[in-house]
Design an enzyme around this catalytic site. Structure first.
Site, PDB file in Angstrom:
ATOM      1  CG  HIS A 122      26.921 -20.941  46.722  1.00 48.29           C
ATOM      2  ND1 HIS A 122      26.481 -21.753  45.706  1.00 48.29           N
ATOM      3  CD2 HIS A 122      27.312 -19.785  46.131  1.00 48.29           C
ATOM      4  CE1 HIS A 122      26.609 -21.123  44.555  1.00 48.29           C
ATOM      5  NE2 HIS A 122      27.104 -19.920  44.779  1.00 48.29           N
ATOM      6  CG  ASP A 200      31.488 -24.310  49.530  1.00 45.35           C
ATOM      7  OD1 ASP A 200      32.491 -24.086  48.828  1.00 45.35           O
ATOM      8  OD2 ASP A 200      30.381 -23.770  49.337  1.00 45.35           O
ATOM      9  CD  GLN A 203      33.569 -16.707  47.795  1.00 44.92           C
ATOM     10  OE1 GLN A 203      34.517 -15.923  47.790  1.00 44.92           O
ATOM     11  NE2 GLN A 203      32.747 -16.833  46.765  1.00 44.92           N
ATOM     12  CE  LYS A 226      33.266 -19.136  43.539  1.00 42.19           C
ATOM     13  NZ  LYS A 226      32.407 -18.056  43.060  1.00 42.19           N
ATOM     14  CB  CYS A 366      23.974 -18.859  44.694  1.00 37.81           C
ATOM     15  SG  CYS A 366      24.132 -18.534  42.957  1.00 37.81           S
TER      16      CYS A 366
HETATM   17  C1  PLP Z   1      30.637 -20.346  49.058  1.00 38.81           C
HETATM   18  C2  PLP Z   1      30.477 -20.841  47.652  1.00 38.81           C
HETATM   19  N1  PLP Z   1      30.277 -22.138  47.443  1.00 38.81           N
HETATM   20  C3  PLP Z   1      30.140 -22.649  46.220  1.00 38.81           C
HETATM   21  C4  PLP Z   1      30.205 -21.841  45.120  1.00 38.81           C
HETATM   22  C5  PLP Z   1      30.049 -22.442  43.766  1.00 38.81           C
HETATM   23  O1  PLP Z   1      31.195 -22.224  43.007  1.00 38.81           O
HETATM   24  P1  PLP Z   1      31.212 -22.620  41.477  1.00 38.81           P
HETATM   25  O2  PLP Z   1      30.126 -21.833  40.803  1.00 38.81           O
HETATM   26  O3  PLP Z   1      32.563 -22.251  41.012  1.00 38.81           O
HETATM   27  O4  PLP Z   1      30.943 -24.081  41.415  1.00 38.81           O
HETATM   28  C6  PLP Z   1      30.396 -20.476  45.267  1.00 38.81           C
HETATM   29  C7  PLP Z   1      30.398 -19.559  44.117  1.00 38.81           C
HETATM   30  O5  PLP Z   1      30.137 -18.397  44.229  1.00 38.81           O
HETATM   31  C8  PLP Z   1      30.556 -19.965  46.582  1.00 38.81           C
HETATM   32  O6  PLP Z   1      30.766 -18.660  46.793  1.00 38.81           O
END
Ligand code: PLP
Length: 408
Positions: A122, A200, A203, A226, A366
């Site tokens: 992401h 990270d 998910q 999430k 993203c």
């Molecule tokens: C794999 C992953 N990393 C990071 C993020 C960023 O999350 P946030 O927007 O809650 O900071 C997301 C959000 O969709 C994600 O799917």
């Protein structure tokens, strides 16, 4: 088997009817809906406990501080951290990753060092490292996918053994392909090659039992929203033996020990990492989200997501105008499916499905480097969670047939 009807009943928003149709919410990878228990907890916080934390000895401030620290304990237990000092509250996964980039990253990564990422990251786990690389003269290396659209572990092994790797920053599960990365192996290989590892977990936290002690990762980042929790509350786990090696990110109130005119000393962690008034109601709501998830059981959640994924895949592979991305089975993946309808823009697919009350996401999610790697500008993404069922998948597949009719 989850009692979907009972679960659905806990989510007031699922009773809404967009365009007069029953809502089918398949945008869970973007954010999950919130059960009444979480919604009420946030309201309760303001009705019963609201005051600023740590600052005053009065009754309400004590209750508010206790609520906030109860949330920290709850997260600590949820991810099996050794100590609550390792649990830092942030706004979201993005802030948690930036936190480590701006603190540990800028302190420890230097000229000629390598940061290893995967091509499926992401943007939140790419841009902070681009910043570090640019400022410090470090290099980014990306590991790609194999022919089954899973992380190419051989390429990872080659990359890590090339040397100079200071950090491996990798997603636990992909928000586009749903693939679950072999993080145990990645962490082990990285440590054996002298690199620290940031996971990270945006998910994976909603659907996998996370045990940071067992994983042995150095940093773990996730968002509350999430995993049924409120927006604006996130978590950064920092391994205990690194706590003194991570400088504060922001500075100001709450995080100090003593302030003099020309310098200051800091409070012990986690307070030194949390400058300013925190999101107490978010943390309090997160306690209820954790309770809700644990009430269902993470193994049951992942199993349910995989069942729906398997079911949806079995229908989608039959449709010749649907192009699927990612593995063709639900093994070792979460409830996320990315696809395109041939000759129809993903935004058009999502807009037409929306007319049927079906909420999916379209776009690059993203993940532009991954989109380029897949050779597409965008995809449609359906992502399932605990309140979704097979009848909704059927309606979604019928909806795709309508999309096709519109564009014929
Ligand atoms: C794999 C992953 N990393 C990071 C993020 C960023 O999350 P946030 O927007 O809650 O900071 C997301 C959000 O969709 C994600 O799917």
């Amino acid at each position: 088997m989850l009692d979907i009807l009972k679960i659905k009943d806990d989510f007031p928003i699922l009773k809404s009817s967009p365009h007069g149709k029953k809502l089918i919410y398949f945008d869970n990878a973007a954010t999950t809906q919130k059960p009444t228990q979480v919604v009420e907890a946030v309201a309760d916080y303001y009705k019963k406990y609201n005051a600023n934390v740590y600052r005053s000895p009065h009754y309400l401030s004590t209750l508010s501080t206790e609520s906030y620290e109860e949330a920290r304990e709850s997260v600590k237990r949820f991810i099996n951290a050794k100590t609550s000092e390792s649990i830092v509250f942030t706004r979201n996964a993005t802030e948690s990753i930036n936190f480590i980039a701006y603190t540990w990253g800028l302190k420890h990564i230097g000229e000629g060092d390598v940061i290893v990422l995967t091509i499926a990251e992401h943007h939140s786990n790419i841009l902070p490292w681009q910043m570090v690389a640019e400022k410090k003269g470090a290099k980014l290396k990306y590991v790609h996918l194999d022919e089954d659209s899973r992380l190419d572990l051989d390429e990872f092994k080659r990359t890590i053994s090339e040397g100079h790797v200071k950090l491996v920053a990798v997603q636990h599960a992909s928000n586009v392909l749903g693939i679950i990365n072999p993080v145990d192996e990645i962490i082990d290989l990285s440590h054996r090659n002298g690199a620290k590892v940031l996971i990270d977990g945006a998910q994976s936290i909603p659907n996998m039992k996370i045990d940071v002690e067992k994983l042995g990762c150095d940093f773990y980042a996730f968002s509350g929203h999430k995993m049924l929790g409120p927006m604006g509350i996130g978590v950064l786990y920092i391994k205990e033996d690194l706590l003194d090696d991570v400088p504060p990110f922001l500075s100001g109130g709450e995080m100090i020990d003593e302030v003099f005119e020309d310098h200051s000393t800091f409070a012990p962690s986690p307070l030194k990492f949390e400058a300013g008034t925190p999101n107490v109601e978010g943390a309090y709501g997160l306690i209820k989200a954790i309770e809700y998830i644990e009430g269902i059981g993470l193994d049951n959640i992942l199993k349910h997501e995989q069942e729906l994924t398997e079911y949806a895949l079995s229908k989608l592979v039959e449709i010749d105008y649907v192009k699927l991305y990612g593995p063709k089975n639900a093994e070792n993946r979460t409830g996320i499916i990315s696809f395109n309808v041939l000759n129809v823009h993903p935004h058009d697919v999502a807009t037409i499905l929306d007319q049927d009350g079906i909420a999916v996401r379209s776009g690059h999610h993203c993940c532009q480097p991954l989109m380029r790697y897949l050779g597409v500008p965008a995809t449609v993404r359906a992502s399932f969670y605990i309140y979704n069922d097979k009848s909704e998948v059927d309606a979604f597949v019928d909806g795709l047939k309508d999309v096709r009719k519109w564009f014929r």
